[in-house]
Design an enzyme around this catalytic site. Structure first.
Site, PDB file in Angstrom:
ATOM      1  N   GLY A  16       0.811  -1.219   0.000  1.00  0.00           N
ATOM      2  CA  GLY A  16       0.000   0.000   0.000  1.00  0.00           C
ATOM      3  C   GLY A  16       0.841   1.263   0.000  1.00  0.00           C
ATOM      4  O   GLY A  16       0.569   2.213  -0.751  1.00  0.00           O
ATOM      5  N   ASP A  36      -4.592   3.028   7.399  1.00  0.00           N
ATOM      6  CA  ASP A  36      -4.207   1.733   7.965  1.00  0.00           C
ATOM      7  C   ASP A  36      -4.746   1.688   9.386  1.00  0.00           C
ATOM      8  O   ASP A  36      -4.996   2.726  10.001  1.00  0.00           O
ATOM      9  CB  ASP A  36      -2.673   1.580   7.973  1.00  0.00           C
ATOM     10  CG  ASP A  36      -2.234   0.121   8.070  1.00  0.00           C
ATOM     11  OD1 ASP A  36      -1.776  -0.422   7.054  1.00  0.00           O
ATOM     12  OD2 ASP A  36      -2.382  -0.491   9.158  1.00  0.00           O
ATOM     13  N   ARG A  91       1.539 -13.564   2.257  1.00  0.00           N
ATOM     14  CA  ARG A  91       1.949 -14.974   2.430  1.00  0.00           C
ATOM     15  C   ARG A  91       3.242 -15.118   3.212  1.00  0.00           C
ATOM     16  O   ARG A  91       4.061 -14.220   3.232  1.00  0.00           O
ATOM     17  CB  ARG A  91       2.181 -15.603   1.050  1.00  0.00           C
ATOM     18  CG  ARG A  91       0.937 -15.951   0.332  1.00  0.00           C
ATOM     19  CD  ARG A  91       1.246 -16.761  -0.901  1.00  0.00           C
ATOM     20  NE  ARG A  91       1.620 -15.941  -2.037  1.00  0.00           N
ATOM     21  CZ  ARG A  91       2.017 -16.446  -3.201  1.00  0.00           C
ATOM     22  NH1 ARG A  91       2.123 -17.746  -3.351  1.00  0.00           N
ATOM     23  NH2 ARG A  91       2.319 -15.653  -4.200  1.00  0.00           N
ATOM     24  N   VAL A 127      -6.273  -5.649  -4.505  1.00  0.00           N
ATOM     25  CA  VAL A 127      -5.021  -6.381  -4.719  1.00  0.00           C
ATOM     26  C   VAL A 127      -4.796  -7.446  -3.657  1.00  0.00           C
ATOM     27  O   VAL A 127      -3.893  -8.275  -3.784  1.00  0.00           O
ATOM     28  CB  VAL A 127      -3.794  -5.436  -4.771  1.00  0.00           C
ATOM     29  CG1 VAL A 127      -4.034  -4.274  -5.712  1.00  0.00           C
ATOM     30  CG2 VAL A 127      -3.405  -4.942  -3.397  1.00  0.00           C
ATOM     31  N   SER A 128      -5.579  -7.412  -2.581  1.00  0.00           N
ATOM     32  CA  SER A 128      -5.407  -8.391  -1.502  1.00  0.00           C
ATOM     33  C   SER A 128      -5.640  -9.791  -2.053  1.00  0.00           C
ATOM     34  O   SER A 128      -6.478  -9.998  -2.930  1.00  0.00           O
ATOM     35  CB  SER A 128      -6.409  -8.112  -0.368  1.00  0.00           C
ATOM     36  OG  SER A 128      -6.381  -6.738  -0.006  1.00  0.00           O
ATOM     37  N   ASN A 129      -4.923 -10.745  -1.528  1.00  0.00           N
ATOM     38  CA  ASN A 129      -5.006 -12.132  -2.016  1.00  0.00           C
ATOM     39  C   ASN A 129      -5.851 -13.028  -1.128  1.00  0.00           C
ATOM     40  O   ASN A 129      -5.992 -12.751   0.053  1.00  0.00           O
ATOM     41  CB  ASN A 129      -3.584 -12.701  -2.108  1.00  0.00           C
ATOM     42  CG  ASN A 129      -2.926 -12.325  -3.425  1.00  0.00           C
ATOM     43  OD1 ASN A 129      -3.511 -12.504  -4.487  1.00  0.00           O
ATOM     44  ND2 ASN A 129      -1.719 -11.793  -3.353  1.00  0.00           N
ATOM     45  N   ARG A 160       6.006  -9.748 -15.053  1.00  0.00           N
ATOM     46  CA  ARG A 160       6.982 -10.780 -14.649  1.00  0.00           C
ATOM     47  C   ARG A 160       7.412 -11.609 -15.853  1.00  0.00           C
ATOM     48  O   ARG A 160       8.592 -11.889 -16.051  1.00  0.00           O
ATOM     49  CB  ARG A 160       6.378 -11.694 -13.575  1.00  0.00           C
ATOM     50  CG  ARG A 160       6.321 -11.024 -12.212  1.00  0.00           C
ATOM     51  CD  ARG A 160       5.798 -11.967 -11.129  1.00  0.00           C
ATOM     52  NE  ARG A 160       5.921 -11.336  -9.825  1.00  0.00           N
ATOM     53  CZ  ARG A 160       5.029 -11.423  -8.842  1.00  0.00           C
ATOM     54  NH1 ARG A 160       3.935 -12.136  -9.016  1.00  0.00           N
ATOM     55  NH2 ARG A 160       5.235 -10.811  -7.703  1.00  0.00           N
ATOM     56  N   HIS A 184      -4.997 -15.365 -11.074  1.00  0.00           N
ATOM     57  CA  HIS A 184      -3.698 -15.001 -10.507  1.00  0.00           C
ATOM     58  C   HIS A 184      -3.229 -16.193  -9.680  1.00  0.00           C
ATOM     59  O   HIS A 184      -3.468 -16.267  -8.504  1.00  0.00           O
ATOM     60  CB  HIS A 184      -3.903 -13.773  -9.604  1.00  0.00           C
ATOM     61  CG  HIS A 184      -2.637 -13.143  -9.137  1.00  0.00           C
ATOM     62  ND1 HIS A 184      -1.520 -13.004  -9.921  1.00  0.00           N
ATOM     63  CD2 HIS A 184      -2.322 -12.568  -7.951  1.00  0.00           C
ATOM     64  CE1 HIS A 184      -0.574 -12.388  -9.233  1.00  0.00           C
ATOM     65  NE2 HIS A 184      -1.038 -12.123  -8.035  1.00  0.00           N
TER      66      HIS A 184
END
Ligand code: APR
Length: 322
Positions: A16, A36, A91, A127-129, A160, A184
């Site tokens: 972020g 935050d 992760r 964008v959080s997984n 990438r 993703h």
């Protein structure tokens, strides 16, 4: 370009804060807001970033605000044209993105509800997984039209892939074009016909330059690109390339550019797939996803894309109840 408007980044961790810094350094917004739940953290980073302005030469004001999960402090995001959601847990080595589902679902749902209340007209970039699932959840929890909620994945996977090809062939990154669609993660779909390299001024298909087994090895590396970074860092996950990807998407939205970008978007029949968030190319503008851009795919690529859609759909019922 004249400066205008406000962009917000929720979650001021590695991802972020780097996204906020990139958005501020574009120098196209009046204000970039960072929030935050860590007490004083966003304010401290904003103070630091604003102090970089005389050196880097940008006038965008960076505003940091501590918020609570129940919404205190969220008034600072009012009137944002675009909100990037990075709040969540990254992760650890050995974890898959899906291992984050339970904990990040609670965080993303709460954040999304607050966005709906305080910035009801914003375009949301998640964008959080795990990405496809968190994007699905954010749309449900905001209640926003699907085109106003999208996820970041394809820009990153494509970048990438491009870097790995450039590195392998000793080419500048600008001489390489790649494309990945799908999810993703494991069901990412590389699109061979869109992967080209320019060598000695001539554009060639990647498949004409590298043998298939070497391309396959690069694709496997892209699928595990995030995990490779996680394993090296040992704590935390990638954020330089991811933040570049999210900031570019936010810029395309805020400037109403109409740029075609690979993003996680809601499908309504494109490629014969409907009612699911999936990585595809889309034109982005101030209303979010303005059009899904379909390209012709091989039978294998189409089958892989449908498989990716089924994988995300199989989680849909669980996600709605999270
Ligand atoms: N509201 C706002 N911020 C929150 C909330 C919340 N409800 N819950 C957690 N956060 C904040 C944390 O305090 C932390 O500062 O989210 C931030 C996450 O930052 P990092 O731990 O540094 O993680 P980061 O690398 O930024 O990754 C964030 O992006 O790529 C994905 O998988 C990754 O889901 C993860 C997210």
């Amino acid at each position: 370009m004249a400066r205008s408007g406000k962009a917000t980044v929720i979650g001021a961790g590695f991802y972020g804060s780097t996204t906020a810094q990139r958005l501020a350094e574009y120098d196209i917004f009046d204000e970039v807001v960072m929030t935050d739940i860590r007490d004083g953290w966003s304010e401290g980073l904003a103070l630091d970033m604003n102090s970089s302005r005389p050196i880097e030469g940008f006038e965008t004001l960076v505003v940091g605000k501590t918020t609570t999960p129940d919404g205190q402090g969220y008034e600072v995001i009012a009137d944002s044209s675009v909100v990037v959601v990075t709040a969540g847990v990254p992760r650890k080595p050995g974890m898959s993105r899906m291992d984050l589902l339970g904990v990040n679902a609670g965080i993303v749902r709460g954040v999304a509800e607050n966005i709906a209340e305080y910035a009801p007209d914003a375009v949301v970039i998640v964008v959080s997984n795990p990405l496809d699932e968190m994007t699905t959840l954010a749309q449900i929890a905001t209640g926003f039209p699907h085109e106003r909620v999208m996820g970041q994945a394809g820009v990153l996977d494509t970048a990438r892939f491009t870097w790995f090809v450039a590195e392998k062939l000793g080419l500048p990154v600008s001489a390489v074009k790649t494309l990945t669609l799908g999810s993703h993660g494991d069901t990412m779909v590389p699109v061979a016909s869109a992967c080209t390299v320019v060598i000695d001024g001539q554009e060639k298909l990647l498949a004409d330059v590298l043998p298939q087994d070497e391309i396959d090895a690069l694709v496997t590396r892209v699928r595990g690109g995030g995990a490779e970074v996680v394993a090296l860092l040992k704590t935390g996950s990638a954020y330089y390339a991811p933040s570049a990807a999210a900031a570019r998407m936010a810029r395309a939205v805020a400037t109403d550019s109409g740029a075609t970008i690979p993003v996680c978007a809601w499908l309504t029949g494109q490629y014969g797939i409907a009612d699911v968030y999936l990585g595809v190319e889309a034109k982005l503008g101030k209303t979010g996803v303005q059009q899904i851009v379909e390209r012709s795919l091989s039978d294998t690529e189409l089958a892989q894309l449908r498989e990716a859609a089924d994988a995300v759909k199989s989680k849909a019922a669980d996600i709605a109840s999270m």
